[in-house]
Design an enzyme around this catalytic site. Structure first.
Site, PDB file in Angstrom:
ATOM      1  N   ARG A 111      -0.728 -47.754 -12.075  1.00 41.97           N
ATOM      2  CA  ARG A 111      -0.568 -48.612 -10.884  1.00 41.97           C
ATOM      3  C   ARG A 111      -1.493 -49.808 -11.077  1.00 41.97           C
ATOM      4  NH1 ARG A 111      -0.460 -43.186  -8.188  1.00 41.97           N
ATOM      5  NH2 ARG A 111       1.231 -43.171  -6.693  1.00 41.97           N
TER       6      ARG A 111
ATOM      7  N   SER B 257      12.155 -43.979 -13.162  1.00 41.68           N
ATOM      8  CA  SER B 257      11.054 -43.106 -12.762  1.00 41.68           C
ATOM      9  C   SER B 257      11.097 -43.003 -11.244  1.00 41.68           C
ATOM     10  CB  SER B 257       9.720 -43.671 -13.235  1.00 41.68           C
ATOM     11  OG  SER B 257       8.677 -42.821 -12.805  1.00 41.68           O
TER      12      SER B 257
ATOM     13  N   TYR C 151      10.752 -35.801 -17.624  1.00 43.62           N
ATOM     14  CA  TYR C 151       9.313 -35.551 -17.563  1.00 43.62           C
ATOM     15  C   TYR C 151       8.803 -35.696 -16.142  1.00 43.62           C
ATOM     16  CZ  TYR C 151       8.624 -40.608 -17.248  1.00 43.62           C
ATOM     17  OH  TYR C 151       8.666 -41.914 -16.828  1.00 43.62           O
TER      18      TYR C 151
ATOM     19  N   MET D 185      -5.472  -7.034   8.811  1.00 47.31           N
ATOM     20  CA  MET D 185      -4.877  -6.172   9.845  1.00 47.31           C
ATOM     21  C   MET D 185      -5.755  -4.946  10.039  1.00 47.31           C
ATOM     22  SD  MET D 185      -0.875  -6.553   9.029  1.00 47.31           S
ATOM     23  CE  MET D 185      -1.046  -6.334   7.285  1.00 47.31           C
TER      24      MET D 185
ATOM     25  N   HIS E 194     -16.226  -9.036   2.118  1.00 48.59           N
ATOM     26  CA  HIS E 194     -15.157  -9.926   2.575  1.00 48.59           C
ATOM     27  C   HIS E 194     -15.334 -11.338   2.019  1.00 48.59           C
ATOM     28  CE1 HIS E 194     -13.307 -12.702   5.514  1.00 48.59           C
ATOM     29  NE2 HIS E 194     -12.324 -11.826   5.450  1.00 48.59           N
TER      30      HIS E 194
ATOM     31  N   GLU F 102      12.949 -45.727  -5.788  1.00 44.54           N
ATOM     32  CA  GLU F 102      12.125 -45.403  -4.633  1.00 44.54           C
ATOM     33  C   GLU F 102      12.823 -45.660  -3.313  1.00 44.54           C
ATOM     34  OE1 GLU F 102       7.697 -46.086  -5.396  1.00 44.54           O
ATOM     35  OE2 GLU F 102       8.579 -47.951  -6.112  1.00 44.54           O
TER      36      GLU F 102
ATOM     37  N   LYS G 266       0.826  -1.206   0.000  1.00 42.37           N
ATOM     38  CA  LYS G 266       0.000   0.000   0.000  1.00 42.37           C
ATOM     39  C   LYS G 266       0.862   1.258   0.000  1.00 42.37           C
ATOM     40  CE  LYS G 266      -3.823  -0.118   2.234  1.00 42.37           C
ATOM     41  NZ  LYS G 266      -4.352  -0.633   3.482  1.00 42.37           N
TER      42      LYS G 266
ATOM     43  N   ARG H 265      -3.537  -1.690  -6.275  1.00 37.85           N
ATOM     44  CA  ARG H 265      -2.718  -2.905  -6.174  1.00 37.85           C
ATOM     45  C   ARG H 265      -3.145  -3.863  -7.277  1.00 37.85           C
ATOM     46  NH1 ARG H 265      -5.811  -4.944  -0.698  1.00 37.85           N
ATOM     47  NH2 ARG H 265      -7.814  -5.176  -1.695  1.00 37.85           N
TER      48      ARG H 265
ATOM     49  N   ARG I  19      -3.014   3.157   8.381  1.00 42.19           N
ATOM     50  CA  ARG I  19      -3.409   1.907   7.719  1.00 42.19           C
ATOM     51  C   ARG I  19      -2.225   0.967   7.592  1.00 42.19           C
ATOM     52  NH1 ARG I  19      -7.181   2.505   2.825  1.00 42.19           N
ATOM     53  NH2 ARG I  19      -5.580   3.757   1.812  1.00 42.19           N
TER      54      ARG I  19
ATOM     55  N   GLY J 275       9.899 -42.655  -7.736  1.00 40.52           N
ATOM     56  CA  GLY J 275       8.673 -42.746  -6.931  1.00 40.52           C
ATOM     57  C   GLY J 275       8.955 -41.981  -5.657  1.00 40.52           C
ATOM     58  N   THR J 276       8.691 -40.690  -5.717  1.00 31.33           N
ATOM     59  CA  THR J 276       9.125 -39.839  -4.595  1.00 31.33           C
ATOM     60  C   THR J 276       8.257 -39.994  -3.354  1.00 31.33           C
ATOM     61  OG1 THR J 276       7.951 -38.086  -5.753  1.00 31.33           O
ATOM     62  CG2 THR J 276      10.359 -38.074  -5.908  1.00 31.33           C
ATOM     63  N   ASN J 277       7.104 -40.662  -3.509  1.00 36.17           N
ATOM     64  CA  ASN J 277       6.322 -40.928  -2.290  1.00 36.17           C
ATOM     65  C   ASN J 277       7.094 -41.908  -1.417  1.00 36.17           C
ATOM     66  OD1 ASN J 277       4.340 -39.461  -3.608  1.00 36.17           O
ATOM     67  ND2 ASN J 277       3.335 -41.293  -4.401  1.00 36.17           N
ATOM     68  N   ASP J 278       7.496 -43.009  -2.041  1.00 39.77           N
ATOM     69  CA  ASP J 278       8.261 -43.982  -1.270  1.00 39.77           C
ATOM     70  C   ASP J 278       9.664 -43.477  -0.967  1.00 39.77           C
ATOM     71  OD1 ASP J 278       6.712 -46.252  -0.556  1.00 39.77           O
ATOM     72  OD2 ASP J 278       6.458 -46.635  -2.697  1.00 39.77           O
TER      73      ASP J 278
ATOM     74  N   CYS K 201       7.170 -39.826 -10.818  1.00 38.46           N
ATOM     75  CA  CYS K 201       5.734 -40.090 -10.819  1.00 38.46           C
ATOM     76  C   CYS K 201       5.125 -40.080  -9.423  1.00 38.46           C
ATOM     77  CB  CYS K 201       5.424 -41.398 -11.540  1.00 38.46           C
ATOM     78  SG  CYS K 201       6.171 -42.822 -10.744  1.00 38.46           S
TER      79      CYS K 201
ATOM     80  N   ARG L 244       3.392 -50.242 -14.389  1.00 45.38           N
ATOM     81  CA  ARG L 244       4.217 -50.734 -13.290  1.00 45.38           C
ATOM     82  C   ARG L 244       3.721 -52.112 -12.869  1.00 45.38           C
ATOM     83  NH1 ARG L 244       4.100 -47.409  -7.837  1.00 45.38           N
ATOM     84  NH2 ARG L 244       2.157 -48.506  -7.519  1.00 45.38           N
TER      85      ARG L 244
HETATM   86  C1  PEP Z   1       5.801 -43.398  -5.275  1.00 46.42           C
HETATM   87  O1  PEP Z   1       6.160 -44.110  -4.342  1.00 46.42           O
HETATM   88  O2  PEP Z   1       6.143 -42.216  -5.399  1.00 46.42           O
HETATM   89  C2  PEP Z   1       4.897 -43.940  -6.294  1.00 46.42           C
HETATM   90  C3  PEP Z   1       4.604 -43.238  -7.363  1.00 46.42           C
HETATM   91  O3  PEP Z   1       4.352 -45.155  -6.049  1.00 46.42           O
HETATM   92  P1  PEP Z   1       3.179 -45.435  -5.006  1.00 46.42           P
HETATM   93  O4  PEP Z   1       2.663 -44.129  -4.534  1.00 46.42           O
HETATM   94  O5  PEP Z   1       2.185 -46.241  -5.726  1.00 46.42           O
HETATM   95  O6  PEP Z   1       3.902 -46.200  -3.934  1.00 46.42           O
HETATM   96 MG    MG Z   2       5.910 -46.254  -4.577  1.00 46.56          MG
END
Ligand code: PEP
Ligand code: MG
Length: 890
Positions: free
Chosen positions: A574, A777, A864, A107, A468, A758, A26, A352, A96, A779-782, A844, A630
């Site tokens: 999956r 690939s 990718y 605020m 609001h 993974e 502001k 703004r 203000r 598997g970033t979850n695991d 993935c 997979r």
């Molecule tokens: C992972 O682990 O990132 C994954 C893509 O496989 P899932 O979630 O099925 O274990």
């Molecule tokens: Mg996995």
């Protein structure tokens, strides 16, 4: 010496928008507008560094601040000819807040500072309007008492209501000078009773009280909650802007309003806004009075009987349109302005970048590019990828039966159904229990913000398009209907009545933010068609991004959605998810629970035709685009039968007794199924499973080629590997099946075989793995689970604390942990590429749809990302932004 205070006014300023971090949005923009020669009341901004100082020094101000403030007040006097606290020609000011990131309504603000028993008389005299002077004084007492001393508004409002009742008056505008004088006396008396001292008469005490209160409001709970929701660091601090007052409540040629240079809902290039005659700014934002349209066109379109600003105040209107055009061209973005007209003269109080729906954002970005105002890279960068989710919101199915019980304003697009709740805390509570709710309020206030976040949609019975509820809902991308005035809400009884129907808490309701309709029950919805601008912007994004975008799709339905959103292939199918439905789950359970290979093969034989048909359909839909399948990865706890019925069904299929089956299921129970008998371990121990799947894949590929003439691009990968030995065994099994199917079908079979990465060990052994694996690939979850030793299934109970305490910057299952998991990814990429320079490497896990993580994946050189189908547009845009950022950095 640190410069704590920056002045602006009369065509010049000590700062500008470039000093936003110091002056807040502001303060910086007011200075910029002053420099541009636009009509801005003079003032000064106390910097965000003072806020930081204030909190680091036990809420004390720097010693030299007072002197700087005095000198800046002198600057305002020089411009206005009025003096703060002067008995004859008093200067009144507002205080203000303004942080570098906009936090609308979170605020505090204090208007009319400097009024007391003496200066109010001078204000009456100088303006020739004693009614106005006392109206301002009563507003000031109430606002100051509330903001600075925490005295509740309703205490004063009750006094006013009681007075009006006694006098038989309905509207505030019917109160005379005498009325306001009497109210002021009563307000002061009540103040003294509560505080044990009179209302502060010293203008300097008032000013410092207000400055302190605005700095303190940086830490109020709603501001803290807003920052938490929007990732705004507490360290930013707020600035405080002190500015000469101009009055929109000086009679029928005065007004106050808010306006956008383009329509914030649709993006159309038209001045869009609302104003109130004879009012001060807080009246518009509070949504207590229903505002009027600024333009004639909007008034006619909205069939309003109340005259527009264009017709009532034509000169001020003409100046407003030209100032707004100037501001948009200057900032090269859609602007949201606040203004006041004091006796016909226009004053700008804020400008703004305007918040907008994502539909509007796309249209504005594309049209501004076509107008030559911005370039394509700026257009791409102007869209928050996550905001695209709004476009994917469902709309009411036009064919569905509707029982409309009320119509309000279409305040924020999208439709939503849910159980009615009447307070924010109920919304939060039910949401955490997995329920969908519609938050119904007479009007919302910033305290409701977490409840609004939890709700599917918001309905208010009072307030305009800039109330609001409307502003916040649009920002959140939630459907909202505001100002549905025919609905009666009873908070005490937790009911609402509309069109003669009484709804109770928990009853189902639907709102349509596109039309403003409120409907009984849950109405059928459908997915909207994406706009032309969406397609254009996505094409621009696709032209600059380097990374591919694929989708995680397990079913034909997912695959169709994925293609519609522009996925360039399936990055993860999956296969275990193909088995969740109906009969199939029983067959999978038979396979898992079989006691020997013969039993397993019997179950697999039933599964083979089903899998083959699934793959054939997927390949057909993807029509030559890559499909990464997979091999089975079922964490056993998700698949073992639990209830008596589940056990009975499998027992019958296997011709064994339920007791025997229960015993077998008990043998397979694991303490830690996420780290148990899953992933490729299954294929290692029971090769026949991978064999069946490989056969189904290859036979599906043959079938689709014969049927459509288009060869499927088959990629097969194996989950959760820890090293080459394991991988090579499975690869050999699959290769054997490929040769067999090729021979049987007398066709060549093309496929590539890769691995998921993974586990930390797989990252470290990536060099060896890449000798035989044709792609990776992540598997970033695991990988997150295994790197951080945080269970995917159990971390929810404590992760929130870790993030709240700042131990982790974000939930590592949503945004990649760059320092830890990220380093493993970098190691795997480097070692993998060393053995196989051209190796294709994707990701993935869930992070593939998270813009911040996508930027990291671009930096480490992934080929990718593959995310859930609805995230594909987000990933396309985020990947384009990451590519542009990388280009800018070189
Ligand atoms: C992972 O682990 O990132 C994954 C893509 O496989 P899932 O979630 O099925 O274990
Ligand atoms: Mg996995």
């Amino acid at each position: 010496m640190t410069k704590w205070v920056y002045t602006f006014g009369q065509g010049e300023a000590e700062g500008g928008s470039d000093l936003k971090n110091l002056l807040g949005g502001k303060g910086g923009n007011l200075a910029e507008m002053a420099r541009l020669g636009l009509p801005v009341p003079p003032g000064f901004t106390i910097t965000t560094e003072v806020c930081t100082y204030f909190y680091n020094n036990g809420k004390q101000f720097p010693v030299d601040l007072a002197e700087a403030v005095e000198s800046a007040l002198g600057f305002i006097s020089g411009v206005t000819g009025r003096t703060y606290g002067d008995a004859q020609s008093p200067l009144l000011v507002s205080a203000r807040s303004g942080a570098r990131a906009s936090m609308p309504g979170m605020m505090d603000t204090v208007l009319n500072l400097g009024l007391n028993d003496i200066t109010v008389e001078a204000l009456a005299e100088n303006s020739g309007d004693a009614r106005f002077a006392y109206d301002s004084y009563r507003r000031f007492i109430q606002m100051y008492a509330n903001v600075v001393l925490g005295i509740e508004h309703h205490i004063f409002e009750t006094i006013l209501e009681y007075y009006k009742q006694n006098k038989g008056i309905a509207l505030d505008t019917e109160l005379t000078e005498g009325g306001w004088r009497a109210i002021v006396a009563e307000f002061k008396a009540r103040f003294e009773k509560i505080q044990g001292r009179p209302f502060p008469q010293d203008p300097r005490e008032q000013l410092w009280g207000a400055i302190g209160a605005v700095f303190e409001s940086w830490m109020n709970p709603r501001a803290v909650a807003y920052r938490w929701l929007h990732d705004i660091p507490a360290a930013y601090g707020t600035a405080v802007t002190i500015q000469a007052m101009v009055f929109g409540n000086m009679g029928e040629t005065s007004a106050t309003g808010v306006a956008f240079t383009r329509n914030p809902s649709t993006g159309a290039k038209e001045l869009y806004g609302e104003f109130l005659l004879n009012a001060q700014g807080e009246d518009v934002v509070a949504g207590l009075r229903t505002p009027q349209n600024i333009t004639e066109a909007a008034r006619i379109a909205g069939r309003s009987q109340d005259p527009s600003m264009e017709s009532l105040l034509p000169d001020a209107y003409a100046e407003l349109t030209s100032v707004m055009a100037h501001l948009e061209a200057h900032y090269r973005d859609m602007q949201d302005v606040e203004f006041t007209v004091e006796r016909g003269k226009l004053w700008m109080l804020q400008s703004r970048s305007g918040k907008r729906t994502s539909k509007a954002a796309l249209r504005i970005a594309v049209e501004m590019t076509n107008e030559g105002l911005i370039g394509k890279p700026e257009a791409i960068a102007s869209i928050d990828p996550l905001s695209l989710e709004q476009l994917l919101h469902p709309a009411l199915d036009p064919r569905a039966a509707r029982q409309i019980v009320a119509t309000g304003l279409p305040a924020s697009p999208g439709a939503a159904s849910g159980e009615i709740v009447f307070c924010a805390s109920d919304a939060e509570q039910l949401k955490s229990a997995g329920r969908k709710v519609i938050l119904v309020r007479i009007e919302t206030s910033p305290e409701d913000i977490l409840g609004m976040h939890a709700a599917e949609g918001i309905l208010t019975t009072r307030g305009g398009m800039t109330s609001h509820a409307a502003v916040v809902a649009r920002g959140m991308g939630k459907p909202c209907v505001s100002g549905a005035g025919t609905i009666r809400v009873n908070y005490a009884k937790e009911t609402m009545t509309a069109a003669g129907v009484t709804f109770r808490k928990g009853d189902m309701l639907t709102i349509d933010g596109a039309t403003g309709q409120v409907l009984k029950g849950a109405v059928e919805m459908h997915q909207p068609e994406l706009s032309g601008e969406f397609t254009i912007l996505m094409e621009w994004a696709d032209a600059v991004r380097r990374m591919g975008v694929r989708a995680n799709a397990d079913t034909p339905r997912d695959a169709r959605v994925a293609r519609k959103f522009g996925a360039e292939g399936i990055g993860l199918c999956r296969t275990e998810h193909m088995f969740f439905e109906g009969e199939r789950i029983v067959m999978v359970r038979e396979m898992i629970l079989a006691e020997d290979e013969a039993g397993r093969r019997a179950a697999l034989a039933k599964l083979l035709p089903i899998q083959r048909a699934d793959f054939t359909e997927l390949f057909e839909i993807m029509a030559g685009l890559p499909v990464t399948i997979r091999l089975l990865d079922p964490p056993l706890h998700e698949f073992l039968p639990r209830s008596r019925d589940e056990i009975a069904a499998v027992a019958e299929a296997m011709s064994v007794s339920p007791e025997k089956l229960t015993q077998r299921a008990a043998e397979l129970q694991e303490y830690n199924p996420m780290l148990g008998f899953r992933g490729c371990r299954l294929a290692i121990v029971f090769p026949e499973i991978a064999e069946m799947q490989a056969r189904a894949i290859f036979e599906g590929a043959v079938a689709v080629k014969r049927k459509t003439g288009v060869a499927a691009r088959v990629e097969i990968m194996t989950p959760l590997v820890i090293g080459k030995e394991e991988f090579d065994r499975i690869k050999a099994q699959v290769e054997k099946v490929a040769l067999a199917v090729a021979a049987e079908a007398t066709e060549t079979i093309d496929y590539s075989f890769g691995t998921m990465i993974e586990t930390p060990r797989a990252c470290l052994r990536a060099g060896e793995l890449a000798q035989t694996a044709e792609f990776f690939s992540f598997g970033t979850n695991d990988l997150t689970q295994t790197c951080l030793a945080l269970s995917r299934d159990d971390a929810g109970s404590f992760l929130g604390e870790y993030v709240a305490k700042g131990i982790l910057p974000a939930n590592p299952f949503a945004t990649i942990d760059q320092e830890g998991v990220g380093e493993f990814i970098e190691i795997a990429v480097a070692r993998g590429r060393q053995s196989r320079p051209e190796i294709k490497i994707g990701i993935c896990g869930e992070h593939a749809g998270d813009p911040a993580s996508i930027a990291f994946f671009q930096d480490v050189g992934l080929s990718y990302v593959s995310c859930s189908p609805f995230r594909v547009p987000i990933a396309r845009l985020a990947a384009a932004q990451a590519a542009l950022a990388a280009k800018a950095a070189t």
